[in-house]
Design a protein around this motif. Structure first.
Motif, PDB file in Angstrom:
ATOM      1  N   TRP A 164       0.689  -1.100   0.075  1.00 48.00           N
ATOM      2  CA  TRP A 164       0.093  -0.030  -0.139  1.00 48.00           C
ATOM      3  C   TRP A 164       0.855   1.233   0.033  1.00 48.00           C
ATOM      4  CZ3 TRP A 164      -5.328   0.332   1.460  1.00 48.00           C
ATOM      5  CH2 TRP A 164      -6.164  -1.099   1.631  1.00 48.00           C
ATOM      6  N   ILE A 165       0.201   2.438  -0.601  1.00 49.08           N
ATOM      7  CA  ILE A 165       0.829   3.696  -0.389  1.00 49.08           C
ATOM      8  C   ILE A 165      -0.170   4.742   0.019  1.00 49.08           C
ATOM      9  CG2 ILE A 165       0.362   4.363  -2.889  1.00 49.08           C
ATOM     10  CD1 ILE A 165       3.995   4.871  -0.914  1.00 49.08           C
ATOM     11  N   THR A 166       0.049   5.693   0.922  1.00 50.15           N
ATOM     12  CA  THR A 166      -0.804   6.587   1.348  1.00 50.15           C
ATOM     13  C   THR A 166      -0.824   7.664   0.255  1.00 50.15           C
ATOM     14  OG1 THR A 166       0.756   7.719   2.824  1.00 50.15           O
ATOM     15  CG2 THR A 166      -0.521   6.143   3.831  1.00 50.15           C
ATOM     16  N   GLY A 167      -1.618   8.585   0.118  1.00 51.15           N
ATOM     17  CA  GLY A 167      -1.624   9.783  -0.511  1.00 51.15           C
ATOM     18  C   GLY A 167      -0.939   9.496  -2.014  1.00 51.15           C
ATOM     19  N   THR A 168       0.032  10.388  -2.580  1.00 49.61           N
ATOM     20  CA  THR A 168       0.503  10.483  -4.063  1.00 49.61           C
ATOM     21  C   THR A 168       1.796  10.530  -3.939  1.00 49.61           C
ATOM     22  OG1 THR A 168       0.261  12.719  -4.320  1.00 49.61           O
ATOM     23  CG2 THR A 168      -1.801  11.505  -4.717  1.00 49.61           C
ATOM     24  N   LEU A 169       2.368  10.001  -5.053  1.00 51.43           N
ATOM     25  CA  LEU A 169       3.972  10.315  -5.204  1.00 51.43           C
ATOM     26  C   LEU A 169       4.282  10.945  -6.267  1.00 51.43           C
ATOM     27  CD1 LEU A 169       4.607   5.968  -4.959  1.00 51.43           C
ATOM     28  CD2 LEU A 169       5.228   7.874  -3.107  1.00 51.43           C
ATOM     29  N   GLY A 170       5.631  11.448  -6.131  1.00 54.62           N
ATOM     30  CA  GLY A 170       6.411  12.317  -7.175  1.00 54.62           C
ATOM     31  C   GLY A 170       6.107  13.569  -7.106  1.00 54.62           C
ATOM     32  N   ASP A 171       5.428  14.220  -6.518  1.00 55.23           N
ATOM     33  CA  ASP A 171       5.111  15.635  -6.333  1.00 55.23           C
ATOM     34  C   ASP A 171       6.452  16.233  -5.980  1.00 55.23           C
ATOM     35  OD1 ASP A 171       2.531  15.234  -6.805  1.00 55.23           O
ATOM     36  OD2 ASP A 171       1.560  15.864  -4.981  1.00 55.23           O
ATOM     37  N   ALA A 172       7.265  15.835  -4.739  1.00 58.14           N
ATOM     38  CA  ALA A 172       8.232  16.784  -4.457  1.00 58.14           C
ATOM     39  C   ALA A 172       9.641  16.647  -5.282  1.00 58.14           C
ATOM     40  CB  ALA A 172       9.034  16.098  -3.176  1.00 58.14           C
ATOM     41  N   ALA A 173       9.523  15.448  -6.171  1.00 57.66           N
ATOM     42  CA  ALA A 173      10.501  15.245  -7.222  1.00 57.66           C
ATOM     43  C   ALA A 173      10.109  16.251  -8.522  1.00 57.66           C
ATOM     44  CB  ALA A 173      10.577  13.633  -7.675  1.00 57.66           C
TER      45      ALA A 173
END
Ligand code: ADP
Ligand code: MG
Length: 340
Positions: free
Chosen positions: A159-168
């Motif tokens: 599982w992953i919470t929230g979203t990924l990649g925004d900071a990058a």
């Protein structure tokens, strides 16, 4: 200790909040703390160096926020309830006014986040040197309930919470990250609000403390995503002696990221970009609805993005990434490496 440093510590002390389990806070040789009965103490430390973890000219309040956020995220990834922290500041020589302005701004961000989580600043150190911030955060967990890296089992859902990649994506927009620049820059040109959201994620990450607490007792392994999903999930696999398969199309993206970056460029950011401070955890499939319910009570979105597998002899990576048609999606970059 110089008069300037003494003055800085006095300013910090005047603003630091306390709590009932702090017997003696800032001002003595050491703090006296009263841990909650029957609970384990959870301790995390992270150092942020200028030019490595933040830009030298970054807003002081953002540096303050992020230095605590990174540590609270580590506590969240254990399922711990944060309580106390210490702060070691290394500050370059400059005029007294400049130092005071930096420390005041730093505390604005640091103490705003500390107040949100009822964390008391109980001590630290203040020295001259290259700009560097070291925070130690402490909290509590019930014995046996921590979300450890070594507890993942074959067939667990990932599982992953929230979203990924925004900071990058924000780093790419700023021209700092060495990949995806053109794509992100071109598509985000007219989307200033969306870009601002990406920078908010980079500068003021939200540690998933409530989510980490909610997951106690429901999930097996857990980690926070500070160096990128592939790298951090790789740590779980190594510690647990398992492998993992990620469905690339299941990776959650924010609307801001979708507006800034599409296709494989976006997927690279989501798989490899650090600094998102989301929680990645594994759990047996039968826990699916209990997990969804517990997380929704903390207003935390979450998604299943893959599955834990048995380790494959001779495989180059413990984490493989799969396209919708089941074929291998080749990872290009596995997390930010500080050395080498
Ligand atoms: P010592 O010489 O005993 O280490 P210091 O002069 O370094 O004492 O610190 C005096 C007090 O101020 C201590 O209680 C220490 O924890 C606290 N302190 C120093 N720097 C900081 C800081 N940056 N943030 C919070 N507390 C600090
Ligand atoms: Mg000291």
């Amino acid at each position: 200790m110089s008069a300037a440093e003494f003055d800085l510590i006095a300013r910090i002390r005047a603003r630091a909040a306390t709590r009932e389990d702090v017997v003696l806070g800032i001002g003595d040789d050491a703090a006296l703390l009263q841990p909650a009965a029957g609970r384990q103490l959870v301790v995390a430390t992270d150092t942020l160096n200028a030019d490595v973890h933040f830009a030298r000219d970054a807003a002081a309040a953002n540096i303050g926020w992020k230095s605590l956020a990174a540590n609270l995220s580590d506590l969240a990834a254990m399922g711990a309830e944060p309580a106390w922290c210490t702060l070691s500041l290394s500050l370059p020589a400059q005029s007294g006014d400049g130092l005071q302005a930096f420390v005041d701004g730093f505390l604005d961000g640091f103490l705003e986040l500390a107040a949100q989580h009822r964390v008391a600043l109980v001590g630290g150190d203040t020295t001259r040197g290259p700009l560097s911030v070291c925070v130690t955060a402490m909290g509590f967990i019930e014995p046996g309930w921590a979300l450890r890296r070594d507890a993942a089992q074959v067939d667990d859902e990932i599982w992953i919470t929230g979203t990924l990649g925004d900071a990058a994506a924000a780093l790419a927009l700023a021209g700092v990250a060495p990949y995806c620049e053109n794509e992100v820059g071109r598509n985000a040109g007219d989307a200033r609000t969306e870009a601002a959201r990406l920078f908010e994620r980079l500068h003021r990450p939200t540690p998933r403390v409530a989510a980490g607490r909610a997951l106690r007792g429901l999930v097996r392994a857990g980690i926070d995503i500070s160096d990128g999903l592939l790298a951090d999930l790789g740590h779980v696999c190594a510690a647990s002696g398992v492998a993992a398969c990620i469905e690339v199309d299941a990776l959650p993206a924010s609307t801001a990221l979708a507006a800034a970056c599409a296709g494989d460029s976006r997927r690279i950011l989501q798989l490899s970009g650090g600094d998102d401070y989301e929680l990645c955890f594994t759990a047996p499939a039968r826990q699916r609805s209990a997990i969804a319910q517990a997380l929704s009570q903390t207003q935390t979105p979450a998604a299943v993005i893959g599955r834990i597998e048995a380790p494959q002899a001779g495989a180059e990576f413990a984490v493989r990434v799969r396209s919708a048609d089941g074929s291998a999606w080749t990872p290009v970059r596995t997390g930010y490496r500080h050395f080498g």
